[in-house]
Design a protein around this motif. Structure first.
Motif, PDB file in Angstrom:
ATOM      1  N   ASP A  49      50.529   3.506  95.380  1.00 26.74           N
ATOM      2  CA  ASP A  49      49.896   3.056  94.133  1.00 26.74           C
ATOM      3  C   ASP A  49      48.880   4.043  93.602  1.00 26.74           C
ATOM      4  N   GLY A  50      48.841   5.232  94.198  1.00 26.84           N
ATOM      5  CA  GLY A  50      47.906   6.251  93.717  1.00 26.84           C
ATOM      6  C   GLY A  50      46.558   6.184  94.401  1.00 26.84           C
ATOM      7  N   VAL A  51      46.268   5.129  95.167  1.00 19.73           N
ATOM      8  CA  VAL A  51      45.002   5.050  95.895  1.00 19.73           C
ATOM      9  C   VAL A  51      45.259   5.482  97.325  1.00 19.73           C
ATOM     10  N   ARG A  52      44.599   6.509  97.739  1.00 11.37           N
ATOM     11  CA  ARG A  52      44.847   7.049  99.063  1.00 11.37           C
ATOM     12  C   ARG A  52      44.247   6.145 100.121  1.00 11.37           C
ATOM     13  N   GLY A  53      44.988   6.016 101.223  1.00  9.93           N
ATOM     14  CA  GLY A  53      44.514   5.232 102.351  1.00  9.93           C
ATOM     15  C   GLY A  53      43.662   6.101 103.252  1.00  9.93           C
ATOM     16  N   PRO A  54      43.745   5.872 104.579  1.00 13.15           N
ATOM     17  CA  PRO A  54      42.973   6.688 105.505  1.00 13.15           C
ATOM     18  C   PRO A  54      43.322   8.161 105.358  1.00 13.15           C
ATOM     19  N   VAL A  55      42.336   9.010 105.523  1.00 12.39           N
ATOM     20  CA  VAL A  55      42.553  10.443 105.353  1.00 12.39           C
ATOM     21  C   VAL A  55      43.497  10.937 106.439  1.00 12.39           C
ATOM     22  N   ALA A  56      44.592  11.611 106.042  1.00 14.63           N
ATOM     23  CA  ALA A  56      45.606  12.085 106.992  1.00 14.63           C
ATOM     24  C   ALA A  56      45.193  13.440 107.550  1.00 14.63           C
ATOM     25  N   VAL A  57      44.381  13.426 108.567  1.00  9.47           N
ATOM     26  CA  VAL A  57      43.910  14.654 109.193  1.00  9.47           C
ATOM     27  C   VAL A  57      44.128  14.533 110.698  1.00  9.47           C
ATOM     28  N   VAL A  58      44.851  15.481 111.293  1.00  8.22           N
ATOM     29  CA  VAL A  58      45.087  15.463 112.732  1.00  8.22           C
ATOM     30  C   VAL A  58      43.969  16.187 113.478  1.00  8.22           C
ATOM     31  N   SER A  59      43.601  17.358 112.979  1.00  5.69           N
ATOM     32  CA  SER A  59      42.708  18.239 113.720  1.00  5.69           C
ATOM     33  C   SER A  59      41.241  17.946 113.447  1.00  5.69           C
ATOM     34  N   PRO A  60      40.435  17.777 114.494  1.00 10.82           N
ATOM     35  CA  PRO A  60      38.991  17.655 114.288  1.00 10.82           C
ATOM     36  C   PRO A  60      38.385  18.936 113.718  1.00 10.82           C
ATOM     37  N   LEU A  61      39.074  20.071 113.937  1.00 10.60           N
ATOM     38  CA  LEU A  61      38.607  21.338 113.376  1.00 10.60           C
ATOM     39  C   LEU A  61      38.635  21.294 111.859  1.00 10.60           C
ATOM     40  N   VAL A  62      39.676  20.672 111.301  1.00  9.47           N
ATOM     41  CA  VAL A  62      39.792  20.561 109.858  1.00  9.47           C
ATOM     42  C   VAL A  62      38.661  19.691 109.302  1.00  9.47           C
ATOM     43  N   ARG A  63      38.374  18.594 109.962  1.00  9.13           N
ATOM     44  CA  ARG A  63      37.272  17.726 109.514  1.00  9.13           C
ATOM     45  C   ARG A  63      35.931  18.467 109.560  1.00  9.13           C
ATOM     46  N   LYS A  64      35.733  19.205 110.635  1.00 11.08           N
ATOM     47  CA  LYS A  64      34.473  19.942 110.780  1.00 11.08           C
ATOM     48  C   LYS A  64      34.333  20.993 109.677  1.00 11.08           C
ATOM     49  N   LEU A  65      35.427  21.703 109.394  1.00 13.08           N
ATOM     50  CA  LEU A  65      35.394  22.737 108.363  1.00 13.08           C
ATOM     51  C   LEU A  65      35.076  22.122 107.003  1.00 13.08           C
ATOM     52  N   ALA A  66      35.650  20.942 106.728  1.00  7.66           N
ATOM     53  CA  ALA A  66      35.382  20.274 105.452  1.00  7.66           C
ATOM     54  C   ALA A  66      33.923  19.846 105.356  1.00  7.66           C
ATOM     55  N   ARG A  67      33.380  19.326 106.446  1.00  4.96           N
ATOM     56  CA  ARG A  67      31.972  18.900 106.439  1.00  4.96           C
ATOM     57  C   ARG A  67      31.036  20.079 106.192  1.00  4.96           C
ATOM     58  N   GLN A  68      31.353  21.224 106.811  1.00  7.77           N
ATOM     59  CA  GLN A  68      30.492  22.401 106.653  1.00  7.77           C
ATOM     60  C   GLN A  68      30.430  22.876 105.213  1.00  7.77           C
ATOM     61  N   HIS A  69      31.480  22.589 104.417  1.00  9.63           N
ATOM     62  CA  HIS A  69      31.510  23.035 103.022  1.00  9.63           C
ATOM     63  C   HIS A  69      31.396  21.872 102.036  1.00  9.63           C
ATOM     64  N   ASP A  70      30.899  20.714 102.541  1.00  8.64           N
ATOM     65  CA  ASP A  70      30.687  19.538 101.672  1.00  8.64           C
ATOM     66  C   ASP A  70      31.940  19.219 100.868  1.00  8.64           C
ATOM     67  N   LEU A  71      33.071  19.247 101.533  1.00  9.08           N
ATOM     68  CA  LEU A  71      34.343  18.996 100.874  1.00  9.08           C
ATOM     69  C   LEU A  71      34.825  17.586 101.213  1.00  9.08           C
ATOM     70  N   ASP A  72      35.167  16.798 100.172  1.00 11.26           N
ATOM     71  CA  ASP A  72      35.648  15.432 100.360  1.00 11.26           C
ATOM     72  C   ASP A  72      37.150  15.470 100.628  1.00 11.26           C
ATOM     73  N   LEU A  73      37.546  15.171 101.859  1.00 11.56           N
ATOM     74  CA  LEU A  73      38.957  15.230 102.217  1.00 11.56           C
ATOM     75  C   LEU A  73      39.798  14.217 101.446  1.00 11.56           C
ATOM     76  N   ARG A  74      39.156  13.155 100.938  1.00 13.84           N
ATOM     77  CA  ARG A  74      39.908  12.149 100.195  1.00 13.84           C
ATOM     78  C   ARG A  74      40.409  12.677  98.854  1.00 13.84           C
ATOM     79  N   GLN A  75      39.849  13.791  98.403  1.00 14.21           N
ATOM     80  CA  GLN A  75      40.268  14.373  97.134  1.00 14.21           C
ATOM     81  C   GLN A  75      41.412  15.376  97.298  1.00 14.21           C
ATOM     82  N   LEU A  76      41.836  15.606  98.548  1.00 17.64           N
ATOM     83  CA  LEU A  76      42.865  16.606  98.795  1.00 17.64           C
ATOM     84  C   LEU A  76      44.214  15.947  99.041  1.00 17.64           C
TER      85      LEU A  76
END
Length: 452
Positions: free
Chosen positions: A154-181
């Motif tokens: 329906d266009g509304v994203r559910g839980p963020v589909a991220v496997v790697s904790p490294l990816v989450r950490k990298l996004a946090r370091q650059h203030d990047l909202d993973l829900r927008q990707l």
């Protein structure tokens, strides 16, 4: 619903912290069995195949061939679960998976026979493109286990589909909202490449990038990365020079009698008498006899404890030049071997070095090194000690030279021997005594018989 399991580059043993991807053995979409080799990597010590501990479908690979990854970085992800059977009654991946466990890589994985590769599409997953990663930082050793998360329709994203904790950490370091990707992985899985792309797109203007490049400009010229075997050698030699107060002494020796003794050994017994005895094997056996007389040189220094540690056995390293660079295979327990046994082990290790199949354990643990640089056509050198050892014997070429023999000038076969030693473990008298004993055995091989 299959689960996506992340397989990280394992600890390959012997203190290695990174490895270079040489060749991928599987592609995205391939079915792999438990403990099937999936990638060939080159460490600072050897080339090894890395087996995967999971059976399933490869959904992503991380790292291009030629890229260096740290231990703990993701190698690939595998969708574990049911797969669509092949037509004509072919068996599924689950039936192809072995259940045993043996010794493929430093006690890791098994020696299961390779399975025929086939590409399938697991339930709920589409085969993605390969996701190369420019660089990866070490991650926690725990294996991430998450189900594949599809995006809501329906266009509304559910839980963020991220496997790697490294990816989450990298996004946090650059203030990047993973829900927008929107991820490029299977079912919208967000990969590191997606995060890095988003970071670059909003990082700086072209003018700023050009200014940064100009400010960090380096001299123009060919750049050769110091990595793999060459990088490890560079690190070890630099450390040796920093930490070890070394000194070198040398002597010319008449090797005519040694060469005659070798010819007699190889001529005795006729055909089928066994492999020929090499000069290097004879010199190695002489070294073990000399180290028994001068054990100070078969030691190492514990700098923190301020203690010299004299080692109980001789594990003799010998320098070998290969296409991958300089390596030092180690003959274990050389002090307990005969000349023939040492020679056979040198031959085996040399062949393994030439083909790049030396195991990490065969390149570590040496206590003394023999360096025959005479094969390069040079007479002498001042060897750099193979840290953390205490000494190295260098051997130049054996060539005819004018020599005073029994009071008369004659043409004899002469070799220069040089010993570089750690001045912390002994003084010049001990080093000179060791070198003189070696030279005496070279000049009069019968001297060695007294110690056998």
């Amino acid at each position: 619903m299959p689960q996506v399991l992340e397989f990280k580059l394992p600890d390959l043993g012997e203190g290695l912290t990174e490895a270079e991807i040489v060749r991928w053995l599987v592609e995205v979409g391939d079915v792999v069995a438990i403990d099937q080799p999936v990638v060939e990597v080159e460490t600072a010590k050897a080339m090894v195949e890395v087996p995967c501990p999971y059976g399933g479908v490869v959904t992503a690979r991380f790292g291009e061939e030629g890229k260096e990854l740290p231990v703990g970085a993701p190698l690939l992800t595998v969708a574990v679960g049911s797969v669509e059977p092949e037509p004509s009654g072919s068996t599924g991946a689950a039936e192809a998976e072995p259940s045993g466990s043996g010794n493929v890589l430093v006690g890791y994985g098994t020696g299961a026979p390779p399975v025929r590769r086939r590409r399938v599409r697991p339930e709920g997953l589409s085969a993605p493109a390969v996701a190369p990663v420019a660089s990866l930082a070490p991650v926690a050793p725990a294996v991430a286990v998450v189900p594949a998360v599809p995006a809501a329709s329906d266009g509304v994203r559910g839980p963020v589909a991220v496997v790697s904790p490294l990816v989450r950490k990298l996004a946090r370091q650059h203030d990047l909202d993973l829900r927008q990707l929107v991820g490029s992985g299977p079912d919208g899985l967000i990969l590191r490449a997606d995060v890095e792309s988003a970071i670059r797109s909003g990082a700086e203007t072209p003018q700023e990038a050009a200014a940064t490049d100009q400010a960090s400009a380096h001299p123009v010229g060919e750049r050769v990365p110091l990595r793999g075997v060459r990088g490890a050698v560079a690190d070890k030699l630099a450390r040796s020079r920093r930490e070890i107060p070394d000194a070198t002494c040398w002597v010319d020796a008449d090797a005519t009698e040694l060469m005659a003794a070798r010819a007699a050994m190889n001529g005795a017994g006729g055909p089928g008498a066994g492999p020929k005895v090499s000069v290097l094997a004879l010199l190695a056996r002489i070294c073990t006899a000399a180290l028994a007389r001068y054990p100070e040189l078969n030691s190492t220094v514990d700098q923190e404890a301020r203690e010299i540690v004299r080692l109980p056995g001789v594990h003799l390293g010998f320098a070998a030049q290969t296409e991958r660079g300089l390596v030092v295979p180690v003959v274990r327990d050389a002090h307990a071997r005969s000349t023939e046994s040492i020679g056979a082990e040198i031959t085996r290790l040399t062949e393994a070095a030439r083909t790049g199949t030396l195991k990490p354990a065969e390149l570590t643990g040496g206590t003394f090194t023999l360096n025959n640089y005479g094969v390069f056509g040079v007479d002498g050198s001042t060897p750099i000690i193979n840290h953390p050892e205490a000494a190295m014997l260098g051997v130049g070429r054996i060539v005819p030279k004018p020599w005073v023999h029994e009071g008369e000038l004659a043409v004899r076969r002469v070799v220069q021997l040089s010993l570089t030693f750690d001045h912390r473990v002994c003084d010049g008298g001990t080093a000179g005594g060791f070198l003189r004993y070696v030279a005496d055995c070279v000049e009069q091989p019968a001297v060695l018989l007294r110690t056998l």
